[in-house]
Enzyme design. Structure first.
Site, mmCIF file in Angstrom:
data_model
loop_
_atom_site.group_PDB
_atom_site.id
_atom_site.type_symbol
_atom_site.label_atom_id
_atom_site.label_comp_id
_atom_site.label_asym_id
_atom_site.label_seq_id
_atom_site.Cartn_x
_atom_site.Cartn_y
_atom_site.Cartn_z
ATOM 1 N N GLU A 48 0.823 -1.186 0.009
ATOM 2 C CA GLU A 48 0.097 -0.037 0.078
ATOM 3 C C GLU A 48 1.073 1.188 -0.021
ATOM 4 O OE1 GLU A 48 -2.075 -0.280 3.769
ATOM 5 O OE2 GLU A 48 -3.184 -2.083 3.270
ATOM 6 N N LYS A 101 2.349 4.294 0.959
ATOM 7 C CA LYS A 101 2.489 5.002 2.447
ATOM 8 C C LYS A 101 2.264 6.634 2.345
ATOM 9 C CE LYS A 101 5.120 5.283 6.824
ATOM 10 N NZ LYS A 101 5.003 6.672 7.028
ATOM 11 N N ASP A 127 1.431 10.399 3.274
ATOM 12 C CA ASP A 127 2.276 11.358 4.543
ATOM 13 C C ASP A 127 0.965 12.186 4.778
ATOM 14 O OD1 ASP A 127 4.066 12.262 5.804
ATOM 15 O OD2 ASP A 127 5.296 13.365 4.038
ATOM 16 N N TYR A 185 -6.833 1.688 5.984
ATOM 17 C CA TYR A 185 -5.927 0.620 5.807
ATOM 18 C C TYR A 185 -5.701 -0.435 7.068
ATOM 19 C CZ TYR A 185 -2.828 4.312 8.133
ATOM 20 O OH TYR A 185 -2.496 5.099 8.960
ATOM 21 N N LYS A 225 10.976 3.048 2.562
ATOM 22 C CA LYS A 225 10.807 4.505 2.292
ATOM 23 C C LYS A 225 11.647 4.725 1.055
ATOM 24 C CE LYS A 225 9.014 6.386 6.027
ATOM 25 N NZ LYS A 225 9.724 7.186 6.659
ATOM 26 N N CYS A 269 33.912 20.116 28.293
ATOM 27 C CA CYS A 269 32.173 20.394 28.097
ATOM 28 C C CYS A 269 32.050 21.919 27.693
ATOM 29 C CB CYS A 269 31.564 19.740 29.417
ATOM 30 S SG CYS A 269 29.938 20.248 29.124
ATOM 31 N N CYS A 299 30.226 23.219 31.357
ATOM 32 C CA CYS A 299 30.672 23.123 32.699
ATOM 33 C C CYS A 299 32.306 23.263 32.697
ATOM 34 C CB CYS A 299 30.057 22.300 33.617
ATOM 35 S SG CYS A 299 30.758 20.356 32.899
ATOM 36 N N CYS A 326 30.607 14.546 28.640
ATOM 37 C CA CYS A 326 31.168 15.376 29.839
ATOM 38 C C CYS A 326 31.212 14.414 31.062
ATOM 39 C CB CYS A 326 29.928 16.365 29.853
ATOM 40 S SG CYS A 326 30.133 17.265 31.531
ATOM 41 N N CYS A 364 27.122 19.547 36.114
ATOM 42 C CA CYS A 364 26.946 20.232 34.516
ATOM 43 C C CYS A 364 25.696 20.658 34.341
ATOM 44 C CB CYS A 364 27.320 19.101 33.410
ATOM 45 S SG CYS A 364 26.992 19.900 31.842
HETATM 46 S S1 IVH Z 1 -0.440 0.612 8.980
HETATM 47 C C1 IVH Z 1 0.722 -1.249 13.019
HETATM 48 N N1 IVH Z 1 -0.583 1.367 6.518
HETATM 49 O O1 IVH Z 1 2.395 5.501 8.666
HETATM 50 C C2 IVH Z 1 0.630 -0.752 11.793
HETATM 51 N N2 IVH Z 1 0.144 3.109 8.155
HETATM 52 O O2 IVH Z 1 4.909 4.970 10.267
HETATM 53 C C3 IVH Z 1 -0.051 0.794 11.693
HETATM 54 N N3 IVH Z 1 0.818 5.242 7.206
HETATM 55 O O3 IVH Z 1 1.311 6.063 11.807
HETATM 56 C C4 IVH Z 1 0.077 1.427 10.312
HETATM 57 N N4 IVH Z 1 -0.124 4.648 5.014
HETATM 58 O O4 IVH Z 1 0.153 7.120 9.960
HETATM 59 C C5 IVH Z 1 -0.080 1.855 7.707
HETATM 60 N N5 IVH Z 1 -1.193 1.906 4.144
HETATM 61 C C6 IVH Z 1 -0.434 2.119 5.609
HETATM 62 C C7 IVH Z 1 -0.124 3.677 5.703
HETATM 63 C C8 IVH Z 1 0.404 3.919 7.104
HETATM 64 C C9 IVH Z 1 0.550 5.684 5.856
HETATM 65 C C10 IVH Z 1 1.313 5.917 8.410
HETATM 66 C C11 IVH Z 1 0.441 5.922 9.662
HETATM 67 C C12 IVH Z 1 1.397 5.352 10.615
HETATM 68 C C13 IVH Z 1 2.928 5.430 10.071
HETATM 69 C C14 IVH Z 1 3.831 4.566 10.594
#
Ligand code: IVH
Length: 683
Positions: free
Chosen positions: A118, A120, A122, A230, A318, A411, A414, A429, A435
């Site tokens: 899926e 991801k 943002d 999702y 990523k 440091c 301090c 330190c 400190c």
């Molecule tokens: S699953 C336990 N699916 O990514 C797993 N997360 O880095 C729950 N996110 O907090 C997350 N697209 O905000 C899942 N297809 C997707 C996603 C997704 C974006 C975000 C989500 C999560 C963050 C984790």
């Protein structure tokens, strides 16, 4: 006097308004400033100077007229029935393969895994509760355990969040997804903001978060937010056997599911999918920062469970980080709460993938030497998602800074020696509690959001009160209400805010054990480990007693501590060091005396029949691997050890078990078969 033309001044004022608003948000709402106070003041000063020169250009949202820091709001808190976790990251094919291999090892499988991919998104994640198919309420992720109740705002998005689910639905289910704003809506919003003279949003994610966290739902309604569903939290009954089927159910119920989500033939198709999405990324109507890969079989997901804050059954692969070049203006050495000296690059502010970056981490002194960084160099900086920006390399084609950089061995806070033990990368330190920076950093950590979370006690206030001599250790924070009258007299305070501060402090005198442990700022005890310790030891008194006993190397308590899943010997040593220092004990007891520390009662473990029991697994297990069995038992509150003794409560006997099973019988310890064990733990 600046030598700007009127046109340039107008642009510069718009930029400054946006930048100052951005830093205000980081400071007041996220508690995570990226620039120093001096730099912040310089931005405001420059803004004021340009305004003085061009009074006709003063904006309606001018930072000069705005009181900085809209305080955190009055949303009610909602507790998630199942915690909302985050995801581990992979950055290349090898890391993705490693994820699959790990899962396979854990499950004891050899065949390829079925995977759903899926994009991801943002945005920000959201948890929606439906009862008998009707939307009850929804909350932001918050700290993962509880978030903000934004139900009224979510009801303004009926296309994305149905009031009623279509067709049969369980008695109760938590449905999770990502709220986001499309790129087009983001641009249109910023245009409207410009026209109205309002401040601009840095990126679609901030705009979506801002839109959802409006106290007035009518404003949210104008923001055109969307959501892709999702994931699932708690459900009163199973709704699917695979994730792909679950996505189909979500669609049937009336949710939007990302149309690019795909059930892959096998894990081997992931790399091609990743490359395909990377190509499409810029053309998609919304921002994505990678692809999430989830193991399709929900039974396997359940068996895999979680480690720390992330599931073992999903990973976020990523996209590579976004980069830009800028000038390294200075290297500042910060002293952290454990005395670590960390170099920070002060940069000519530069826009990296939509975010203005003025500071970046340099990791440690070896990195500076290895890259031969010099003040004045042009450098490449990058940021990936929420990660702190980093300096990647020097652009050698540009004029170089004149002198090699010398890392300090004293440091900067301090003047104590800063030493680097052989084999370690970090210089520390040696000033300990003398400190000032270490003390202040510990206090700042202590009141931070995931620790005591005291409203109105930010970094600046701590620094001020410390300078005043009011705060030596954390226990002094709870004496601040005695100074309420004095605080009210201070510049920027007043009676109301002083009273609110006293209230906020008193409100935190009752604190859950896990937050308390985390707040102490012991090296390597982050939130996840604090939670593990709290669950394991239950009460403050028990934890304290066991930790004191664990200061003796080789003691049973030390061994037990080191064998808690996720803790290990290195962390056990940090705890032992902390408890071995008498001044820490004094501070700890003084603090505990001012507080009511709530015992940790893990809902899942308290009512489990194996909670508190000492369990040994022996022989070959057939339906689960050894690490899986151990993790599962521990998640139910059992303590898993390797050898059988009189203290053992249960021995789980697999095939071909040998001496341990015999010993159990000799000692009269209860033995169960693997099947009996599964029944016992409700599987
Ligand atoms: S699953 C336990 N699916 O990514 C797993 N997360 O880095 C729950 N996110 O907090 C997350 N697209 O905000 C899942 N297809 C997707 C996603 C997704 C974006 C975000 C989500 C999560 C963050 C984790």
């Amino acid at each position: 006097m600046s030598d700007l033309t009127e046109e340039q001044a107008k642009i510069e004022l718009a930029r400054l308004a946006m930048e100052i608003a951005y830093h205000d948000r980081l400071y007041y709402q996220n508690d995570a400033p990226e620039i120093t106070d001096a730099e912040y003041d310089a931005l405001r000063k420059r803004n004021a100077e340009i305004e003085a020169q061009f009074p006709a250009l003063v904006r309606s949202d001018s930072p000069t007229n705005r009181v900085s820091g809209t305080p955190e709001t009055g949303f009610a808190k909602l507790r998630h029935r199942v915690p909302m976790l985050s995801l581990d990251n992979a950055f290349d094919a090898a890391e993705f393969t490693e994820f699959c291999d790990r899962a396979r090892r854990f499950l004891g499988l050899t065949e390829p895994l079925g995977i759903v991919a899926e994009p991801k998104i943002d945005g920000l994640s959201i948890n929606l509760l439906y009862e008998n198919g009707v939307f009850v309420h929804g909350a932001t992720r918050g700290d993962g355990t509880e978030g903000e109740d934004v139900t009224a705002n979510l009801r303004t998005m009926p296309e994305a969040i149905p009031e009623r689910l279509n067709g049969p639905a369980p008695a109760s289910i938590e449905i999770r997804g990502e709220v986001f704003m499309t790129k087009a809506d983001f641009l249109a919003l910023n245009e409207a903001q410009t026209a109205a003279g309002n401040r601009l949003f840095a990126n679609p994610r901030n705009a979506a978060a801002g839109g959802l966290r409006q106290l007035d739902a009518r404003i949210t309604a104008t923001r055109r937010l969307s959501m892709f569903a999702y994931a699932m939290g708690e459900s009163s009954e199973p709704v699917a056997e695979t994730h792909a089927d679950y996505l189909d159910r979500l669609r049937a119920w009336g949710f939007a599911v990302n149309p690019l989500s795909k059930l892959l033939g096998s894990e081997d198709e992931a790399a091609a999918f990743q490359a395909d999405i990377a190509l499409r990324r810029s053309g998609l109507p919304y921002d994505i920062d990678g692809v999430v890969y989830k193991i399709n079989d929900l039974t396997l997901q359940r068996r895999l469970g979680f480690v720390g804050r992330a599931p073992r059954w999903a990973i976020a692969w990523k996209f590579p980080a976004e980069q830009a070049t800028t000038v390294l203006k200075a290297i500042r050495i910060q002293v952290g709460r454990t005395g670590a000296l960390t170099p920070v690059a002060e940069l000519e502010p530069v826009n990296v993938g939509g975010v203005l970056v003025a500071r970046a981490t340099l990791h440690n002194e070896d990195e500076i030497a290895r890259k031969d960084l010099r003040i004045g160099d042009t450098v490449v900086v990058q940021r990936a998602g929420d990660v702190i920006p980093q300096v990647v390399s020097v652009v050698t084609a540009q004029p170089r800074g004149a002198e090699a950089y010398h890392y300090p061995n004293l440091c900067p806070a301090c003047g104590s020696h800063a030493v680097r033990p052989p084999g370690e990368v970090v210089r520390r330190c040696t000033g300990g509690l003398i400190c000032p920076d270490q003390r202040v950093e510990r206090l700042i950590h202590f009141v931070s959001r995931n620790a005591f979370d005291i409203d109105g006690l930010g970094e600046k206030t701590i620094q001020e009160f410390y300078a005043e001599g009011w705060l030596h250790g954390p226990a002094d924070l709870f004496r601040l209400p005695e100074r309420e009258a004095e605080i009210a007299e201070r510049e920027g305070w007043g009676r109301l805010s002083a009273r609110n501060l006293s209230r906020a402090i008193r409100a935190r005198q009752i604190i859950p054990l896990e937050r308390f442990i985390f707040a102490l700022g012991i090296r390597r005890i982050g939130e996840a480990n604090a939670k593990l310790l709290a669950r394991h030891y239950g009460t403050f008194e028990n934890w304290r007693a066991q930790m004191l006993a664990a200061t003796t190397i080789g003691s049973d308590e030390r061994l037990a501590l080191g064998s808690i899943l996720g803790i290990g010997p290195a962390i056990a040593e940090e705890l032992a060091d902390f408890f071995g220092e008498p001044r820490n004990l004094v501070a700890l007891d003084e603090l505990a005396a001012a507080l009511t520390i709530e015992p940790a009662a893990a809902a899942t473990t308290a009512d489990s029949p194996v909670a508190g029991k000492t369990v040994v697994f022996t022989g070959t297990l057939e339906t689960m691997t050894r690490p899986e069995a151990k993790a599962r038992a521990e998640s139910l509150g059992a303590k898993v050890t390797d050898s059988v003794s009189k203290k053992t409560d249960i021995v789980v006997v697999g095939a071909d078990a040998g001496s341990k099973a015999r010993k159990a019988v000799e000692l009269g310890v209860r033995t169960v078969t693997e099947a009996e064990w599964r029944e016992l733990v409700g599987e």
